[in-house]
Design a protein around this motif. Structure first.
Motif, PDB file in Angstrom:
ATOM      1  N   ARG A  60      36.489  25.222  43.319  1.00 59.04           N
ATOM      2  CA  ARG A  60      37.238  26.176  44.139  1.00 59.04           C
ATOM      3  C   ARG A  60      37.953  27.135  43.193  1.00 59.04           C
ATOM      4  NH1 ARG A  60      41.855  24.974  48.740  1.00 59.04           N
ATOM      5  NH2 ARG A  60      41.911  27.118  49.554  1.00 59.04           N
ATOM      6  N   LEU A  61      37.726  28.416  43.401  1.00 58.72           N
ATOM      7  CA  LEU A  61      38.298  29.450  42.549  1.00 58.72           C
ATOM      8  C   LEU A  61      39.191  30.332  43.413  1.00 58.72           C
ATOM      9  CD1 LEU A  61      38.273  30.818  39.740  1.00 58.72           C
ATOM     10  CD2 LEU A  61      36.268  32.089  40.486  1.00 58.72           C
ATOM     11  N   ARG A  62      40.501  30.282  43.129  1.00 61.19           N
ATOM     12  CA  ARG A  62      41.477  31.114  43.843  1.00 61.19           C
ATOM     13  C   ARG A  62      42.162  31.996  42.818  1.00 61.19           C
ATOM     14  NH1 ARG A  62      45.018  26.910  47.132  1.00 61.19           N
ATOM     15  NH2 ARG A  62      44.730  25.756  45.225  1.00 61.19           N
ATOM     16  N   ALA A  63      42.187  33.302  43.088  1.00 60.66           N
ATOM     17  CA  ALA A  63      42.782  34.196  42.094  1.00 60.66           C
ATOM     18  C   ALA A  63      43.157  35.540  42.715  1.00 60.66           C
ATOM     19  CB  ALA A  63      41.817  34.410  40.929  1.00 60.66           C
ATOM     20  N   HIS A  64      43.935  36.274  41.946  1.00 57.84           N
ATOM     21  CA  HIS A  64      44.325  37.650  42.266  1.00 57.84           C
ATOM     22  C   HIS A  64      43.885  38.509  41.089  1.00 57.84           C
ATOM     23  CE1 HIS A  64      46.705  41.061  43.619  1.00 57.84           C
ATOM     24  NE2 HIS A  64      47.094  41.195  42.369  1.00 57.84           N
ATOM     25  N   PHE A  65      43.299  39.675  41.378  1.00 58.35           N
ATOM     26  CA  PHE A  65      42.920  40.594  40.306  1.00 58.35           C
ATOM     27  C   PHE A  65      43.556  41.953  40.571  1.00 58.35           C
ATOM     28  CE2 PHE A  65      39.664  41.326  43.502  1.00 58.35           C
ATOM     29  CZ  PHE A  65      39.544  42.700  43.510  1.00 58.35           C
ATOM     30  N   ALA A  66      43.773  42.703  39.500  1.00 56.39           N
ATOM     31  CA  ALA A  66      44.320  44.059  39.617  1.00 56.39           C
ATOM     32  C   ALA A  66      43.914  44.847  38.379  1.00 56.39           C
ATOM     33  CB  ALA A  66      45.835  44.028  39.752  1.00 56.39           C
ATOM     34  N   GLY A  67      43.472  46.087  38.600  1.00 60.16           N
ATOM     35  CA  GLY A  67      43.088  46.931  37.480  1.00 60.16           C
ATOM     36  C   GLY A  67      42.705  48.325  37.950  1.00 60.16           C
ATOM     37  N   THR A  68      42.505  49.202  37.000  1.00 59.06           N
ATOM     38  CA  THR A  68      42.165  50.585  37.290  1.00 59.06           C
ATOM     39  C   THR A  68      40.695  50.832  36.953  1.00 59.06           C
ATOM     40  OG1 THR A  68      44.427  51.194  36.756  1.00 59.06           O
ATOM     41  CG2 THR A  68      42.841  52.979  36.880  1.00 59.06           C
ATOM     42  N   PHE A  69      40.038  51.546  37.854  1.00 59.73           N
ATOM     43  CA  PHE A  69      38.619  51.815  37.721  1.00 59.73           C
ATOM     44  C   PHE A  69      38.355  53.305  37.859  1.00 59.73           C
ATOM     45  CE2 PHE A  69      38.977  47.463  38.809  1.00 59.73           C
ATOM     46  CZ  PHE A  69      37.926  46.838  38.172  1.00 59.73           C
ATOM     47  N   GLU A  70      37.207  53.704  37.358  1.00 63.10           N
ATOM     48  CA  GLU A  70      36.761  55.081  37.501  1.00 63.10           C
ATOM     49  C   GLU A  70      35.503  55.057  38.363  1.00 63.10           C
ATOM     50  OE1 GLU A  70      36.921  58.253  34.211  1.00 63.10           O
ATOM     51  OE2 GLU A  70      34.832  57.564  34.260  1.00 63.10           O
ATOM     52  N   LEU A  71      35.589  55.725  39.520  1.00 61.58           N
ATOM     53  CA  LEU A  71      34.476  55.811  40.451  1.00 61.58           C
ATOM     54  C   LEU A  71      34.024  57.265  40.515  1.00 61.58           C
ATOM     55  CD1 LEU A  71      36.242  53.808  43.297  1.00 61.58           C
ATOM     56  CD2 LEU A  71      34.826  52.885  41.480  1.00 61.58           C
ATOM     57  N   GLU A 109      33.309  35.716  34.991  1.00 60.61           N
ATOM     58  CA  GLU A 109      33.044  37.158  35.060  1.00 60.61           C
ATOM     59  C   GLU A 109      32.122  37.514  36.225  1.00 60.61           C
ATOM     60  OE1 GLU A 109      34.414  36.279  30.950  1.00 60.61           O
ATOM     61  OE2 GLU A 109      33.052  35.322  32.343  1.00 60.61           O
ATOM     62  N   ASP A 110      31.162  36.645  36.550  1.00 59.40           N
ATOM     63  CA  ASP A 110      30.263  36.913  37.674  1.00 59.40           C
ATOM     64  C   ASP A 110      31.019  36.912  38.999  1.00 59.40           C
ATOM     65  OD1 ASP A 110      28.111  37.138  35.966  1.00 59.40           O
ATOM     66  OD2 ASP A 110      27.310  35.140  36.406  1.00 59.40           O
ATOM     67  N   ALA A 111      31.917  35.954  39.163  1.00 56.06           N
ATOM     68  CA  ALA A 111      32.713  35.879  40.392  1.00 56.06           C
ATOM     69  C   ALA A 111      33.646  37.080  40.501  1.00 56.06           C
ATOM     70  CB  ALA A 111      33.505  34.579  40.428  1.00 56.06           C
ATOM     71  N   VAL A 112      34.263  37.471  39.401  1.00 58.40           N
ATOM     72  CA  VAL A 112      35.177  38.620  39.406  1.00 58.40           C
ATOM     73  C   VAL A 112      34.412  39.902  39.701  1.00 58.40           C
ATOM     74  CG1 VAL A 112      36.722  40.017  37.975  1.00 58.40           C
ATOM     75  CG2 VAL A 112      36.868  37.532  37.889  1.00 58.40           C
ATOM     76  N   ARG A 113      33.257  40.069  39.090  1.00 55.55           N
ATOM     77  CA  ARG A 113      32.432  41.262  39.326  1.00 55.55           C
ATOM     78  C   ARG A 113      32.128  41.414  40.811  1.00 55.55           C
ATOM     79  NH1 ARG A 113      27.100  42.502  40.240  1.00 55.55           N
ATOM     80  NH2 ARG A 113      26.416  44.494  39.388  1.00 55.55           N
ATOM     81  N   GLN A 130      33.739  40.194  43.379  1.00 52.82           N
ATOM     82  CA  GLN A 130      34.943  40.478  44.165  1.00 52.82           C
ATOM     83  C   GLN A 130      35.427  41.917  43.981  1.00 52.82           C
ATOM     84  OE1 GLN A 130      36.073  38.367  46.593  1.00 52.82           O
ATOM     85  NE2 GLN A 130      34.133  37.424  45.990  1.00 52.82           N
ATOM     86  N   VAL A 131      35.305  42.448  42.778  1.00 49.23           N
ATOM     87  CA  VAL A 131      35.686  43.839  42.538  1.00 49.23           C
ATOM     88  C   VAL A 131      34.762  44.767  43.326  1.00 49.23           C
ATOM     89  CG1 VAL A 131      35.712  45.686  40.801  1.00 49.23           C
ATOM     90  CG2 VAL A 131      36.824  43.503  40.317  1.00 49.23           C
ATOM     91  N   LEU A 132      33.464  44.512  43.287  1.00 52.61           N
ATOM     92  CA  LEU A 132      32.521  45.355  44.019  1.00 52.61           C
ATOM     93  C   LEU A 132      32.770  45.303  45.528  1.00 52.61           C
ATOM     94  CD1 LEU A 132      29.228  44.709  42.005  1.00 52.61           C
ATOM     95  CD2 LEU A 132      30.678  46.751  41.971  1.00 52.61           C
TER      96      LEU A 132
END
Length: 182
Positions: free
Chosen positions: A59-70, A123-127, A129-131
């Motif tokens: 079980r992976l529980r997390a919060h992410f935050a960052g700036t992206f260029e779209l 990194e796969d899980a984070v990718r 979730q960001v998408l």
């Protein structure tokens, strides 16, 4: 970062990571600028399926935050966007649910991901979730004029000088149909 069930047997793994820009390849038109902060934890959930049949879920529980260029959907210019989100995911070993033939799955089972024998790559899980957190469409500004369909010039920076093509008369039948303004 590889997360394995063996790491999680004694206690949950606390996550306090700062993923550098370029560490994850998101998509062709999405670029991380600056660090992506990730805080949360990974824990082992042992699923009992029978007297001697156990499945090690992560079980992976997390919060992410960052700036992206779209890229702007109209003029294709880069747009800076801050993204953040929370996720709570369950990952099961790949192949453990394989059953011959067709079978129905529950709604809860649609939320389960799978990890390889070596473990879960964070990194796969984070990718993913960001998408999923990306907006459906990004504009550099509400009144973006976009690109000229003939020469490709950015109409926000300068007029292109192309002649306006006459509207195809076959489209006039649809001219009166418009979304009602709220």
């Amino acid at each position: 970062m590889l997360i394995t069930p063996v790491q999680l047997v004694e206690e949950p793994l606390k996550l306090d990571e700062s993923l550098a820009a370029g560490a994850i390849d998101y998509a062709q038109d999405v670029r991380q600028i600056g660090p992506l902060k990730l805080e949360g934890q990974a824990e082992l959930i042992v699923e009992h399926r029978g007297p001697k049949d156990f499945v090690d879920d992560i079980r992976l529980r997390a919060h992410f935050a960052g700036t992206f260029e779209l890229l702007c959907a109209r003029c294709v210019e880069p747009v800076e966007q801050f993204l953040s989100g929370d996720f709570d995911l369950i990952f099961r070993p790949g192949g453990v649910d394989n059953q011959p033939g067709e079978h129905a799955i529950t709604e809860d089972e649609t939320e389960i991901g799978y990890y390889e024998e070596s473990g879960l790559l964070l990194e796969d899980a984070v990718r993913e979730q960001v998408l999923l957190a990306l907006p459906g469409r990004t504009l550099c500004r509400e009144d973006c004029k976009g690109l000229c369909p003939q020469c490709g010039a950015n109409r926000n920076t300068a007029p292109c000088g192309c002649e306006e093509r006459p509207v195809d008369l076959r489209w006039h039948a649809l001219a009166g149909i418009a979304a009602p303004k709220a």
